[in-house]
Motif scaffolding. Sequence first.
Motif, PDB file in Angstrom:
ATOM      1  N   GLN A  47      -9.523  -5.488  -2.803  1.00 48.23           N
ATOM      2  CA  GLN A  47     -10.181  -6.487  -3.652  1.00 48.23           C
ATOM      3  C   GLN A  47      -9.365  -6.638  -4.935  1.00 48.23           C
ATOM      4  O   GLN A  47      -9.270  -5.709  -5.725  1.00 48.23           O
ATOM      5  CB  GLN A  47     -11.611  -6.037  -3.992  1.00 48.23           C
ATOM      6  CG  GLN A  47     -12.378  -7.021  -4.863  1.00 48.23           C
ATOM      7  CD  GLN A  47     -12.704  -8.304  -4.122  1.00 48.23           C
ATOM      8  OE1 GLN A  47     -13.012  -8.281  -2.944  1.00 48.23           O
ATOM      9  NE2 GLN A  47     -12.623  -9.419  -4.808  1.00 48.23           N
ATOM     10  N   PRO A  48      -8.721  -7.816  -5.171  1.00 48.81           N
ATOM     11  CA  PRO A  48      -7.950  -7.993  -6.404  1.00 48.81           C
ATOM     12  C   PRO A  48      -8.856  -8.121  -7.623  1.00 48.81           C
ATOM     13  O   PRO A  48      -9.895  -8.777  -7.577  1.00 48.81           O
ATOM     14  CB  PRO A  48      -7.174  -9.295  -6.137  1.00 48.81           C
ATOM     15  CG  PRO A  48      -7.993 -10.033  -5.136  1.00 48.81           C
ATOM     16  CD  PRO A  48      -8.672  -8.997  -4.294  1.00 48.81           C
ATOM     17  N   ASN A  49      -8.441  -7.473  -8.692  1.00 44.67           N
ATOM     18  CA  ASN A  49      -9.178  -7.544  -9.957  1.00 44.67           C
ATOM     19  C   ASN A  49      -8.165  -7.605 -11.088  1.00 44.67           C
ATOM     20  O   ASN A  49      -7.797  -6.606 -11.663  1.00 44.67           O
ATOM     21  CB  ASN A  49     -10.100  -6.333 -10.094  1.00 44.67           C
ATOM     22  CG  ASN A  49     -10.958  -6.396 -11.337  1.00 44.67           C
ATOM     23  OD1 ASN A  49     -11.092  -7.451 -11.966  1.00 44.67           O
ATOM     24  ND2 ASN A  49     -11.554  -5.277 -11.708  1.00 44.67           N
ATOM     25  N   ARG A  52      -5.065  -5.308 -10.935  1.00 43.59           N
ATOM     26  CA  ARG A  52      -5.496  -4.048 -10.332  1.00 43.59           C
ATOM     27  C   ARG A  52      -6.094  -4.314  -8.953  1.00 43.59           C
ATOM     28  O   ARG A  52      -6.774  -5.317  -8.735  1.00 43.59           O
ATOM     29  CB  ARG A  52      -6.531  -3.389 -11.240  1.00 43.59           C
ATOM     30  CG  ARG A  52      -6.973  -1.991 -10.828  1.00 43.59           C
ATOM     31  CD  ARG A  52      -5.921  -0.965 -11.122  1.00 43.59           C
ATOM     32  NE  ARG A  52      -6.373   0.379 -10.794  1.00 43.59           N
ATOM     33  CZ  ARG A  52      -6.795   1.263 -11.696  1.00 43.59           C
ATOM     34  NH1 ARG A  52      -6.800   0.938 -12.977  1.00 43.59           N
ATOM     35  NH2 ARG A  52      -7.196   2.470 -11.341  1.00 43.59           N
ATOM     36  N   ALA A  53      -5.808  -3.430  -8.010  1.00 47.98           N
ATOM     37  CA  ALA A  53      -6.394  -3.504  -6.673  1.00 47.98           C
ATOM     38  C   ALA A  53      -7.476  -2.436  -6.559  1.00 47.98           C
ATOM     39  O   ALA A  53      -7.293  -1.303  -7.009  1.00 47.98           O
ATOM     40  CB  ALA A  53      -5.324  -3.287  -5.602  1.00 47.98           C
ATOM     41  N   SER A  54      -8.619  -2.798  -5.980  1.00 51.02           N
ATOM     42  CA  SER A  54      -9.711  -1.851  -5.818  1.00 51.02           C
ATOM     43  C   SER A  54     -10.296  -1.981  -4.422  1.00 51.02           C
ATOM     44  O   SER A  54      -9.968  -2.902  -3.677  1.00 51.02           O
ATOM     45  CB  SER A  54     -10.794  -2.103  -6.884  1.00 51.02           C
ATOM     46  OG  SER A  54     -11.307  -3.419  -6.777  1.00 51.02           O
ATOM     47  N   ASN A  55     -11.166  -1.031  -4.080  1.00 53.76           N
ATOM     48  CA  ASN A  55     -11.850  -1.042  -2.776  1.00 53.76           C
ATOM     49  C   ASN A  55     -10.821  -1.140  -1.642  1.00 53.76           C
ATOM     50  O   ASN A  55     -10.923  -1.966  -0.748  1.00 53.76           O
ATOM     51  CB  ASN A  55     -12.841  -2.200  -2.714  1.00 53.76           C
ATOM     52  CG  ASN A  55     -13.879  -2.014  -1.624  1.00 53.76           C
ATOM     53  OD1 ASN A  55     -14.153  -0.892  -1.207  1.00 53.76           O
ATOM     54  ND2 ASN A  55     -14.444  -3.102  -1.155  1.00 53.76           N
ATOM     55  N   ILE A  56      -9.814  -0.275  -1.661  1.00 53.09           N
ATOM     56  CA  ILE A  56      -8.686  -0.339  -0.734  1.00 53.09           C
ATOM     57  C   ILE A  56      -9.002   0.455   0.536  1.00 53.09           C
ATOM     58  O   ILE A  56      -9.519   1.567   0.464  1.00 53.09           O
ATOM     59  CB  ILE A  56      -7.424   0.239  -1.391  1.00 53.09           C
ATOM     60  CG1 ILE A  56      -7.134  -0.507  -2.713  1.00 53.09           C
ATOM     61  CG2 ILE A  56      -6.226   0.156  -0.459  1.00 53.09           C
ATOM     62  CD1 ILE A  56      -6.092   0.179  -3.557  1.00 53.09           C
TER      63      ILE A  56
END
Length: 236
Positions: A47-49, A52-56
Motif C-alpha cells: 500500500q503506497p503512502n 513509504r510502502a506499508s502493508n507489504i
Amino acid sequence: MRGEVLHYDQEQGFGFITGADGKRYSFAREDLRREMALARGAEVEFQPNGDRASNIFSVRARMTGPAESTTPGAATPPLPASAPPSPAHFGRSAETGTAESTGLWSYFQRGLTTNYVNFSGRARRKEFWGFCLFWTIGLVVIIGVGLSVDLSRGDVEGGGDVPIVMLGLIGLFFLLTFLPWVALIVRRLHDLGLTGWLAILCFLPYVGGLATLVFALIPSQFGENKWGPVPAGVRL
C-alpha cells in the motif's frame, strides 16, 4: 500496488521497493504484514503512502499443470517441464523491458522529464556532468538566438538599447532549469551518502561554486545506502 524489492536489510530492518508506477518506496520491518525474508527481485504487493510502502506481503506465482485423466485405470501423464518465468519489469523501464540508458544525452533528457523534480534516489558523477554539459550548450544556443533577434530588430545598434530578447530568453531558461538543477544536486549528495540539505551550500555566494565542484568530483559511495542502490554503470 505490485512492486519489486530492490533491497532489504534483514538485520537493520529497512529496504526499498520499486513500484509499478516507476517510483521508489522505502519500508521498514514494521511495514511487513508478517515477518518474512525478502530477497532482491522478489515480487510484493503493498500500500503506497507517499514515499513509504506499508502493508507489504509477498506474491507467490501459482503453478498449474494439465488436468489429470478421468479415464479409469489410465496412467497419469507426466507433467511437462515448465518453462522458466520471464522476468518482470517495473519502473520506467517497464515499457521496453530494458535498462535505462547511461549516455550523457539520456541523463540530460531524463533530468528535464522524469527526474524534473525527483529529489529521491542517487545520481552518479556521469549523470551530473552530462546534465552540466548539455545545459551549457543549451545556454549558449539561447544566447545566440536571443542576440540574433535583438540585432535584427536593431535593439543593440550603437550600444544604446538593452538586448531585451536575449535577456528574456536567458531568464526563462534559468527559471525552467532551476528545479532540475536542485534535484540533481540533491541526488548527487545522496550518492555520496550525504543529506540533500547540503545542497544549500551550492547556492551560497562565494562558496557555492566550489561546493558544487567538490560534490561533483567525489566518487559514488560503495554499496547501497538508505537512498537506494548503486546507480547503473558505476564500477566499484
